[in-house]
Design a protein around this motif. Structure first.
Motif, PDB file in Angstrom:
ATOM      1  N   UNK A 202     -10.789  -3.090  -3.289  1.00  0.00           N
ATOM      2  CA  UNK A 202     -10.631  -1.645  -3.514  1.00  0.00           C
ATOM      3  C   UNK A 202      -9.414  -1.380  -4.397  1.00  0.00           C
ATOM      4  N   UNK A 203      -8.332  -2.115  -4.157  1.00  0.00           N
ATOM      5  CA  UNK A 203      -7.133  -1.945  -4.985  1.00  0.00           C
ATOM      6  C   UNK A 203      -7.427  -2.308  -6.437  1.00  0.00           C
ATOM      7  N   UNK A 238     -15.497   7.800   7.610  1.00  0.00           N
ATOM      8  CA  UNK A 238     -14.978   9.046   7.023  1.00  0.00           C
ATOM      9  C   UNK A 238     -13.493   8.902   6.707  1.00  0.00           C
ATOM     10  N   UNK A 239     -12.741   8.288   7.626  1.00  0.00           N
ATOM     11  CA  UNK A 239     -11.315   8.060   7.382  1.00  0.00           C
ATOM     12  C   UNK A 239     -11.104   7.132   6.188  1.00  0.00           C
ATOM     13  N   UNK A 240     -11.960   6.110   6.070  1.00  0.00           N
ATOM     14  CA  UNK A 240     -11.848   5.174   4.949  1.00  0.00           C
ATOM     15  C   UNK A 240     -12.105   5.879   3.617  1.00  0.00           C
ATOM     16  N   UNK A 241     -13.132   6.733   3.581  1.00  0.00           N
ATOM     17  CA  UNK A 241     -13.445   7.468   2.358  1.00  0.00           C
ATOM     18  C   UNK A 241     -12.316   8.431   2.008  1.00  0.00           C
ATOM     19  N   UNK A 245     -10.081   8.489  -1.392  1.00  0.00           N
ATOM     20  CA  UNK A 245      -9.908   9.677  -2.223  1.00  0.00           C
ATOM     21  C   UNK A 245      -8.424   9.986  -2.429  1.00  0.00           C
ATOM     22  N   UNK A 246      -7.643   9.847  -1.369  1.00  0.00           N
ATOM     23  CA  UNK A 246      -6.195  10.073  -1.476  1.00  0.00           C
ATOM     24  C   UNK A 246      -5.578   9.113  -2.481  1.00  0.00           C
ATOM     25  N   UNK A 247      -5.973   7.834  -2.422  1.00  0.00           N
ATOM     26  CA  UNK A 247      -5.454   6.847  -3.366  1.00  0.00           C
ATOM     27  C   UNK A 247      -5.876   7.181  -4.797  1.00  0.00           C
ATOM     28  N   UNK A 248      -7.119   7.626  -4.957  1.00  0.00           N
ATOM     29  CA  UNK A 248      -7.601   7.987  -6.289  1.00  0.00           C
ATOM     30  C   UNK A 248      -6.799   9.146  -6.872  1.00  0.00           C
ATOM     31  N   UNK A 249      -6.397  10.069  -6.009  1.00  0.00           N
ATOM     32  CA  UNK A 249      -5.593  11.211  -6.465  1.00  0.00           C
ATOM     33  C   UNK A 249      -4.150  10.791  -6.723  1.00  0.00           C
ATOM     34  N   UNK A 253      -3.553   6.681 -13.123  1.00  0.00           N
ATOM     35  CA  UNK A 253      -4.600   6.116 -13.982  1.00  0.00           C
ATOM     36  C   UNK A 253      -5.987   6.515 -13.490  1.00  0.00           C
ATOM     37  N   UNK A 254      -6.208   6.375 -12.194  1.00  0.00           N
ATOM     38  CA  UNK A 254      -7.512   6.711 -11.614  1.00  0.00           C
ATOM     39  C   UNK A 254      -7.723   8.222 -11.602  1.00  0.00           C
TER      40      UNK A 254
END
Length: 409
Positions: A202-203, A238-241, A245-249, A253-254
């Motif tokens: 994922x990273x 749901x927590x994983x998603x 999303x938090x990491x993407x924000x 770059x993402x």
């Protein structure tokens, strides 16, 4: 309990198949040798076991390749067409090989499925981690690696070079495979180990910041959770998603890649972002398709025609970049028109029907994943894409296509 066999040729076949699932660790030229080895062992096993050739399976899954060959008839650039047919060759070889197997062969190979998926998961992780650590230790700081690693993997690793979009696909498919591995694990330590591998992938997905594979993975993983019909796994998912999303924000770059979707414009009106480039290419490709909708332009000429169209539009970005259509379905239309596209969609549809009928969840999700990614990427026209699509597609297809319900258990 795993099936056992005393058939040595089937054991050799199993080994060749394991090598293919681990072949991401092989340089480009050796990947072709691995495919050739699998083909040779498949033919040897066929004659050794006196199997019956599955003509229906072969014709359905190889139909697209035969139609692409026919388009060479009305191509002017024969040399380029032959080279491209070589690139597409996996679409012929894998249906041919799996058509040589009996139902008992597939039952035996499928009993090794979790191990094969595990091999692919581990090798994909290694393929990402080893170059990252090497270049971090020998060349760059961690901040430089976070910026330049996608380019490093494309241009600085020699015959191991691979475009980030295909790396993202490998990471996503490996995560998808891990979900099915986790479903059968009992050991807590093994479960933790697989989850750690997923976290690493994922990273890297976030590092490559390719929207198509990330969105496709989120869609098929959601479907996987729905397929399980277990409330206990819904909340953790749901927590994983939400965490993803938090990491993407949080990662610039993402975040910037996804912000491109807020305003999609043709190049000239908007900046040359990856999204705007694709949007502009689609417009150009659609004009070409309208001019020859039934037969397309042939495997030899479709790229020349597209590049000439870039020149006539006067768009310097597309002209200099010589981009492909960045959409597999549009590419098939430019190669062989509606006839070729319908053949491809028909192949996918037939397989999806049988996968649904026999509850082959993994095959359904793999089909959907690649189908979604094909909306923004020409998977079939590069070795890094077509080998693995053809391998996974035909391996999973051979277990459910044209079999009796009792054989699909």
């Amino acid at each position: 309990m795993e099936a056992k066999t005393n058939n040595k040729s089937l054991v050799y076949l199993e080994g060749a198949l394991f090598l293919l699932f681990a072949s991401i660790l092989l340089p480009t030229n050796v990947k072709s040798i691995a495919v050739g080895l699998f083909c040779a062992v498949s033919v040897y096993h066929f004659f050794k076991s006196k199997n019956t050739f599955n003509t229906r399976f072969f014709l359905v899954n190889a139909a697209v390749y035969f139609l692409i060959v026919i388009t060479l008839i009305y191509s002017d650039n024969i040399a380029y067409g032959v080279r491209k047919l070589t690139s597409f060759l996996s679409l012929l070889l894998f249906p041919l090989c799996f058509a040589l197997f009996s139902r008992n062969d597939m039952r035996y190979l499928y009993s090794r499925l979790d191990k094969m998926l595990g091999v692919y998961l581990v090798t994909v992780v290694l393929f990402n981690v080893i170059p990252f650590l090497w270049f971090y230790i020998t060349h760059y700081s961690i901040s430089d690696m976070l910026i330049h690693f996608p380019t490093v993997m494309r241009v600085d690793v020699g015959k191991y070079g691979i475009h980030p979009i295909y790396l993202s696909m490998h990471c996503s498919v490996a995560i998808l495979f891990s979900m099915f591995i986790l479903r059968s694990l009992k050991s807590k330590w093994k479960i933790v180990g697989v989850l750690l591998l997923d976290a690493i992938l994922i990273l890297f997905l976030l590092l490559y910041a390719k929207k198509g594979p990330i969105l496709a993975l989120m869609i098929v993983s959601t479907l996987f959770i729905l397929f399980q019909r277990k409330r206990a796994i819904v909340r953790p998912y749901i927590f994983a998603i939400l965490g993803l999303v938090v990491l993407m924000i949080a990662i610039p770059r993402t975040r910037n890649k996804f912000l491109e979707l807020q305003k999609i414009e043709v190049i000239g009106e908007g900046g040359p972002t990856s999204t705007n480039i694709r949007y502009t290419i689609y417009g150009v490709a659609k004009e070409l398709i309208y001019e020859s909708p039934i037969l397309g332009y042939g495997i030899g000429d479709y790229r020349d025609v597209l590049n000439k169209k870039y020149e006539t539009t006067g768009n310097s970005v597309l002209k200099e970049g010589r981009y492909n259509t960045h959409n597999q379905f549009l590419s098939l239309l430019t190669i062989g028109g509606v006839i070729l596209l319908l053949a491809f969609l028909g192949t996918l549809a037939i397989n999806l029907v049988f996968a649904t009928r026999f509850n082959n969840e993994l095959f359904i999700l793999v089909l959907l994943f690649y189908g979604i990614v094909m909306l923004t990427t020409n998977i079939l026209e590069r070795e890094a894409g077509v080998i693995y699509f053809a391998l996974f597609f035909n391996f999973l297809s051979a277990r459910t296509l044209f079999v009796n319900p009792s054989d699909a258990s």
